[in-house]
Design a protein around this motif. Structure first.
Motif, mmCIF file in Angstrom:
data_model
loop_
_atom_site.group_PDB
_atom_site.id
_atom_site.type_symbol
_atom_site.label_atom_id
_atom_site.label_comp_id
_atom_site.label_asym_id
_atom_site.label_seq_id
_atom_site.Cartn_x
_atom_site.Cartn_y
_atom_site.Cartn_z
ATOM 1 N N LEU A 41 15.745 70.796 29.906
ATOM 2 C CA LEU A 41 16.246 69.434 30.073
ATOM 3 C C LEU A 41 16.901 68.933 28.787
ATOM 4 O O LEU A 41 17.972 68.322 28.810
ATOM 5 N N LEU A 42 16.255 69.197 27.651
ATOM 6 C CA LEU A 42 16.816 68.757 26.374
ATOM 7 C C LEU A 42 18.135 69.463 26.081
ATOM 8 O O LEU A 42 19.072 68.862 25.552
ATOM 9 N N TYR A 43 18.208 70.727 26.450
ATOM 10 C CA TYR A 43 19.445 71.485 26.237
ATOM 11 C C TYR A 43 20.597 70.870 27.021
ATOM 12 O O TYR A 43 21.729 70.806 26.530
ATOM 13 N N THR A 44 20.330 70.396 28.224
ATOM 14 C CA THR A 44 21.404 69.844 29.059
ATOM 15 C C THR A 44 21.927 68.506 28.555
ATOM 16 O O THR A 44 22.996 68.068 28.978
ATOM 17 N N PRO A 89 17.575 65.835 41.806
ATOM 18 C CA PRO A 89 18.082 65.777 43.182
ATOM 19 C C PRO A 89 18.920 67.021 43.485
ATOM 20 O O PRO A 89 19.537 67.612 42.590
ATOM 21 N N ALA A 90 18.965 67.386 44.756
ATOM 22 C CA ALA A 90 19.682 68.595 45.155
ATOM 23 C C ALA A 90 21.150 68.543 44.743
ATOM 24 O O ALA A 90 21.720 69.544 44.304
ATOM 25 N N GLN A 91 21.767 67.369 44.866
ATOM 26 C CA GLN A 91 23.190 67.289 44.529
ATOM 27 C C GLN A 91 23.435 67.479 43.035
ATOM 28 O O GLN A 91 24.469 67.992 42.622
ATOM 29 N N VAL A 92 22.459 67.079 42.214
ATOM 30 C CA VAL A 92 22.585 67.283 40.764
ATOM 31 C C VAL A 92 22.438 68.761 40.433
ATOM 32 O O VAL A 92 23.193 69.306 39.612
ATOM 33 N N ARG A 93 21.477 69.422 41.075
ATOM 34 C CA ARG A 93 21.329 70.867 40.856
ATOM 35 C C ARG A 93 22.595 71.599 41.271
ATOM 36 O O ARG A 93 23.061 72.512 40.580
ATOM 37 N N PRO A 97 23.954 64.139 34.791
ATOM 38 C CA PRO A 97 24.671 62.869 34.966
ATOM 39 C C PRO A 97 24.101 61.824 34.010
ATOM 40 O O PRO A 97 22.932 61.892 33.625
ATOM 41 N N PRO A 98 24.914 60.836 33.612
ATOM 42 C CA PRO A 98 24.465 59.849 32.610
ATOM 43 C C PRO A 98 23.148 59.172 32.945
ATOM 44 O O PRO A 98 22.318 58.948 32.058
ATOM 45 N N ARG A 99 22.919 58.842 34.221
ATOM 46 C CA ARG A 99 21.696 58.112 34.569
ATOM 47 C C ARG A 99 20.451 58.967 34.334
ATOM 48 O O ARG A 99 19.388 58.443 33.980
ATOM 49 N N LEU A 100 20.564 60.271 34.538
ATOM 50 C CA LEU A 100 19.432 61.166 34.292
ATOM 51 C C LEU A 100 19.341 61.524 32.813
ATOM 52 O O LEU A 100 18.242 61.632 32.262
ATOM 53 N N ALA A 101 20.485 61.701 32.163
ATOM 54 C CA ALA A 101 20.476 61.990 30.726
ATOM 55 C C ALA A 101 19.819 60.849 29.963
ATOM 56 O O ALA A 101 19.105 61.080 28.966
ATOM 57 N N ALA A 102 20.013 59.617 30.437
ATOM 58 C CA ALA A 102 19.423 58.457 29.759
ATOM 59 C C ALA A 102 17.903 58.537 29.760
ATOM 60 O O ALA A 102 17.252 58.133 28.791
ATOM 61 N N VAL A 103 17.320 59.056 30.847
ATOM 62 C CA VAL A 103 15.868 59.205 30.911
ATOM 63 C C VAL A 103 15.392 60.162 29.823
ATOM 64 O O VAL A 103 14.376 59.912 29.146
ATOM 65 N N ILE A 104 16.114 61.250 29.622
ATOM 66 C CA ILE A 104 15.735 62.227 28.596
ATOM 67 C C ILE A 104 15.926 61.638 27.201
ATOM 68 O O ILE A 104 15.085 61.817 26.315
ATOM 69 N N HIS A 105 17.028 60.924 26.996
ATOM 70 C CA HIS A 105 17.293 60.338 25.680
ATOM 71 C C HIS A 105 16.261 59.271 25.306
ATOM 72 O O HIS A 105 16.089 58.972 24.112
ATOM 73 N N ALA A 147 13.030 61.191 39.020
ATOM 74 C CA ALA A 147 13.190 61.010 40.471
ATOM 75 C C ALA A 147 13.784 59.641 40.783
ATOM 76 O O ALA A 147 14.664 59.499 41.637
ATOM 77 N N ALA A 148 13.323 58.609 40.081
ATOM 78 C CA ALA A 148 13.832 57.260 40.316
ATOM 79 C C ALA A 148 15.289 57.140 39.900
ATOM 80 O O ALA A 148 16.108 56.512 40.587
ATOM 81 N N ALA A 149 15.656 57.763 38.784
ATOM 82 C CA ALA A 149 17.033 57.701 38.303
ATOM 83 C C ALA A 149 17.969 58.476 39.223
ATOM 84 O O ALA A 149 19.145 58.151 39.338
ATOM 85 N N GLY A 150 17.408 59.511 39.872
ATOM 86 C CA GLY A 150 18.241 60.317 40.754
ATOM 87 C C GLY A 150 18.451 59.683 42.106
ATOM 88 O O GLY A 150 19.320 60.136 42.877
#
Length: 220
Positions: free
Chosen positions: A92-95, A163-167, A183-191, A217-220
């Protein structure tokens, strides 16, 4: 399909830096994702570019397997060390471009016997042109791959990691030779993960959050 990609899909021990197991044992559960990754572009002209591409392929599959979310939950909520969860966190961090954090958690996982993480480290160093370090981790991956691996307790999770569409988007980017990214909304969770700045070698290292899987899951 190139030779390197074929070895990746088969987990060929002759190419330990691109080996899939212990996540390779879940490859069948990832459905047609392996076949879609097999359609990726031909080898790059430079070795460091090829290594980066191979690491993208492996990262995509780490995030795609059904056990990714439960493994991450065990890293967070269990008293035992679960290197598979650290492997997922590193991916996740790599992405999101946090290469130091990915390296830290892959080293943690490799220290726990996870040879997929050692393979990722070998490819990461190759992608940076650090040939000697890459060879050290290639040999470590080979050694860990030959060692007996205790079974890991994997629990069910009410969430999927992504989410499947992100994968599918990540896999599609691999097919076209593009860098993996969230995607930015999921990357924000990691950041937004809490960081520990006590490591003199890596600086601030994102730490796993008890609610990380739920927030993804919520961000996705």
């Amino acid at each position: 399909m190139t030779t390197g990609q074929d070895r990746l899909l088969r987990g060929d021990p002759a190419q330990p830096a691109a080996a899939g197991p212990p996540y390779g044992e879940y490859a069948a559960n990832a459905g047609s994702a392996w076949e879609r990754l097999a359609a990726a572009p031909a080898p790059m002209s430079a070795d460091h570019e090829q290594a980066g591409h191979e690491l993208d392929l492996v990262t995509a599959m780490i995030l795609a397997v059904p056990t990714a979310a439960p493994s991450l939950d065990l890293l967070i909520n269990d008293r035992r060390i679960h290197p598979e969860g650290a492997l997922v966190l590193g991916a996740l961090l790599y992405t999101v471009g946090h290469r130091d954090g990915a390296e830290f958690w892959w080293k943690f996982a490799a220290g726990g016997g996870n040879y997929t993480s050692a393979s990722c480290l070998s490819m990461l160093h190759r992608s940076l042109g650090e040939v000697l370090d890459a060879e050290v981790w290639r040999r470590e991956a080979e050694s860990l791959g030959a060692a007996p691996r205790p079974s890991q307790r994997i629990l069910d999770s009410p969430y999927e990691l992504l989410p499947a569409q992100v994968r599918d988007e990540i896999i599609s980017r691999c097919r076209f030779g593009l860098d993996v990214r969230l995607p930015p909304r999921l990357a924000a969770v990691i950041h937004q993960l809490p960081a520990d700045d006590g490591d003199h070698e890596y600086g601030e290292i994102p730490q796993v959050s008890a609610h990380l899987v739920r927030h993804l899951a919520a961000a996705g």
